[in-house]
Design a protein around this motif. Structure first.
Motif, short mmCIF file in Angstrom:
data_model
loop_
_atom_site.label_atom_id
_atom_site.label_comp_id
_atom_site.label_asym_id
_atom_site.label_seq_id
_atom_site.Cartn_x
_atom_site.Cartn_y
_atom_site.Cartn_z
N MET A 1 9.12 4.33 1.48
CA MET A 1 8.76 3.64 0.23
C MET A 1 7.32 3.14 0.33
O MET A 1 6.92 2.53 1.31
CB MET A 1 9.69 2.46 -0.02
N GLU A 2 6.52 3.42 -0.69
CA GLU A 2 5.10 3.07 -0.67
C GLU A 2 4.91 1.58 -0.88
O GLU A 2 5.53 0.96 -1.75
CB GLU A 2 4.36 3.85 -1.75
N LEU A 3 4.03 0.99 -0.07
CA LEU A 3 3.72 -0.43 -0.19
C LEU A 3 2.98 -0.70 -1.50
O LEU A 3 2.12 0.07 -1.90
CB LEU A 3 2.86 -0.88 0.99
N MET A 4 3.32 -1.79 -2.15
CA MET A 4 2.67 -2.17 -3.40
C MET A 4 1.94 -3.50 -3.21
O MET A 4 2.48 -4.45 -2.66
CB MET A 4 3.70 -2.31 -4.52
N CYS A 5 0.71 -3.54 -3.66
CA CYS A 5 -0.08 -4.77 -3.61
C CYS A 5 -0.03 -5.41 -4.99
O CYS A 5 -0.51 -4.82 -5.97
CB CYS A 5 -1.51 -4.45 -3.21
N SER B 1 -7.46 -7.04 -3.50
CA SER B 1 -6.55 -5.95 -3.85
C SER B 1 -6.69 -4.84 -2.81
O SER B 1 -7.75 -4.66 -2.21
CB SER B 1 -6.88 -5.41 -5.24
N LEU B 2 -5.63 -4.10 -2.61
CA LEU B 2 -5.67 -2.99 -1.66
C LEU B 2 -6.62 -1.90 -2.15
O LEU B 2 -7.28 -1.24 -1.34
CB LEU B 2 -4.26 -2.42 -1.45
N GLU B 3 -6.71 -1.73 -3.46
CA GLU B 3 -7.61 -0.71 -4.02
C GLU B 3 -9.06 -1.04 -3.68
O GLU B 3 -9.83 -0.15 -3.25
CB GLU B 3 -7.42 -0.64 -5.54
N ILE B 4 -9.46 -2.28 -3.84
CA ILE B 4 -10.83 -2.69 -3.52
C ILE B 4 -11.05 -2.60 -2.01
O ILE B 4 -12.08 -2.08 -1.54
CB ILE B 4 -11.12 -4.12 -4.02
N TYR B 5 -10.11 -3.09 -1.23
CA TYR B 5 -10.22 -3.07 0.23
C TYR B 5 -10.38 -1.63 0.73
O TYR B 5 -11.24 -1.34 1.57
CB TYR B 5 -8.97 -3.71 0.84
#
Length: 486
Positions: A1-5, A343-347
């Motif tokens: 299962m994919e981790l969600m931020c 956010s994980l996207e920015i990181y």
């Protein structure tokens, strides 16, 4: 299962705005201001069609002429390298004294502090410092020309001898020929950061370190969590430390910008109409926004020991590794007004920017310079000096020549496009004693010509070069590749 931020979901609008590529006009203005502020001459950053940004000569350069010295935006010394080299945490000059450098290294060895590579294997490999990039920033000493060290094996010294050297109770012959700046402690009281001057200490504190310092005067939310974050980065990939500096840098710029706007509001007795938190955050983010980005887990090169059939699993592990790091960092320095930065996207995009653009940070060793100087003395003076220096050289073994090593993002150098027949290279000269990137002309460069460097070993075959450059997301169409293409 994919981790969600969760932040990725409820801050999607702000994240999209932060990741929106800046307009060509904004890019042009940013680099014009940067070049003017640094008082650089002879270069200009321009939009270069399909290749994005490029650096162009505004004057003629001769072969081996300095084109520019580029101050890093963010950089770190590899944690394991701190055992060997005591340097300024801001400009990366060697500090203290020759005696302190040698004594400290030998003292740490007596405590059983091991010297290990700065990164691990497999999915923890720090590919931002790819092997093929190592030729960019060469040390100015030839590894074949060394002081008369015995071998890889070392001969231990008595503890008292090491301590007297480290504490300044013993002066080595001719060490006064290699003066180093005095050590300035971290203003936050941590025992990790040291500086060559008060100005470097203040600049680092104001730009990055006040949020990442583990000393009593820092601004961390949880010292325990911050230490866990640092430990996790040291054990997995120190590129996370660099990402933390980029986030801290943006938060601190945001706070300064908001304070400035509030002061203006008080002076004019007006509200901050038209100035939202997002617009201030975008302005604070601007220096980071300029760098080309992709998500780290999408752009990291597949290690040689990972089969292509396992690529999806590998990239999922990389994403999970980044998520774990981000959660620790968030607990340590979270700022609600700058929430999208966590956010994980920015990181992932910040780390991906480093993956695609970073250059090795290398500063030649003052200790190596010292022992080479002794080795080159006329025979009578050399023999007399080596009565004192040789036991220390034998105790160090081949470690005497280890230079400062790290990784950094350089805003101007990162704009330089690749060519398999480049006209410039990153190369440290004898006088380049700090962490700045130094770009030298490989051949004469005419006014108006683009300045190019090689991202890889250009001596490789056409097929090998193209395979390596695919990791950067493009197929090279330089004159050499067009000529060699089957």
């Amino acid at each position: 299962m994919e981790l969600m931020c969760p932040i990725d979901q409820h801050c999607s609008h702000q994240i999209a705005a932060l990741l929106q590529p800046p307009s060509p006009l904004l890019v042009q203005e940013y680099f014009e201001q940067l070049i003017s502020k640094r008082q650089l001459h002879g270069i200009k950053v321009k939009q270069n069609g399909e290749f994005g940004k490029g650096v162009f000569a505004e004057t003629n350069f001769e072969e081996e002429q300095l084109i520019l010295k580029d101050q890093m935006l963010v950089g770190i010394q590899h944690p394991s390298n701190k055992i060997d080299c005591l340097v300024c945490s801001y400009c990366f000059k060697f500090i203290g004294s020759i005696e302190q450098q040698i004594g400290r290294k030998l003292y740490l060895k007596t405590l059983g502090v091991g010297i290990s590579p700065h990164n691990g294997k497999g999915c923890h490999d720090n590919s931002s410092d790819k092997d093929q990039d190592n030729h960019f920033v060469q040390n100015h000493h030839n590894s074949d020309d060394g002081a008369s060290s015995s071998s890889n094996s070392t001969i231990p010294l008595p503890t008292m001898a090491v301590e007297s050297l480290m504490n300044g109770e013993l002066a080595l012959p001719y060490s006064n020929k290699f003066p180093l700046p005095s050590v300035v402690s971290c203003p936050g009281g941590c025992e990790e950061a040291f500086y060559c001057s008060k100005s470097c200490a203040e600049a680092d504190w104001e730009s990055f370190h006040c949020l990442l310092c583990t000393g009593e005067k820092s601004e961390f939310h949880s010292r325990e969590t911050l230490l866990k974050f640092i430990q996790h980065a040291n054990e997995t990939n120190d590129i996370f430390l660099l990402a933390a500096k980029a986030i801290s840098f943006t938060i601190l710029r945001y706070r300064k910008l908001k304070a400035c706007h509030l002061r203006e509001q008080e002076k004019t007795a007006t509200s901050m109409l038209g100035t939202s938190d997002l617009s201030l955050l975008l302005e604070a983010w601007k220096p980071i926004s300029i760098g080309h980005k992709r998500r780290w887990w999408d752009c990291i090169a597949l290690p040689d020991d990972i089969d292509t059939s396992d690529e999806a699993t590998f990239r999922r592990q990389i994403r999970e590794l980044a998520f774990t790091s981000l959660q620790l960092l968030k607990e340590a320095i979270f700022d609600k007004e700058c929430e999208p930065l966590f956010s994980l996207e920015i990181y992932g995009h910040i780390i991906g920017m480093f993956e695609l653009n970073n250059l090795d940070l290398v500063v030649a060793s003052s200790v190596e310079d010292y022992f080479l100087y002794v080795d080159d003395l006329p025979y009578p003076e050399k023999k007399e000096a080596e009565k004192i220096t040789q036991p220390y050289l034998d105790a160090l073994g081949d470690d005497y020549s280890i230079c400062c090593q790290g990784t950094a993002f350089f805003p101007l150098q990162s704009c330089m496009n690749h060519s398999c027949c480049p006209n410039a290279k990153a190369f440290k000269r004898d006088e380049d004693r700090d962490g700045q990137a130094t770009i030298i002309a490989l051949r004469p460069i005419c006014k108006g010509e683009e300045v190019t460097i090689s991202y890889i070993d250009e001596d490789l075959s056409f097929e090998e070069r193209q395979a390596l450059l695919a990791d950067y997301g493009f197929r090279c169409r330089c004159a050499r590749c067009l000529d060699e293409e089957p």
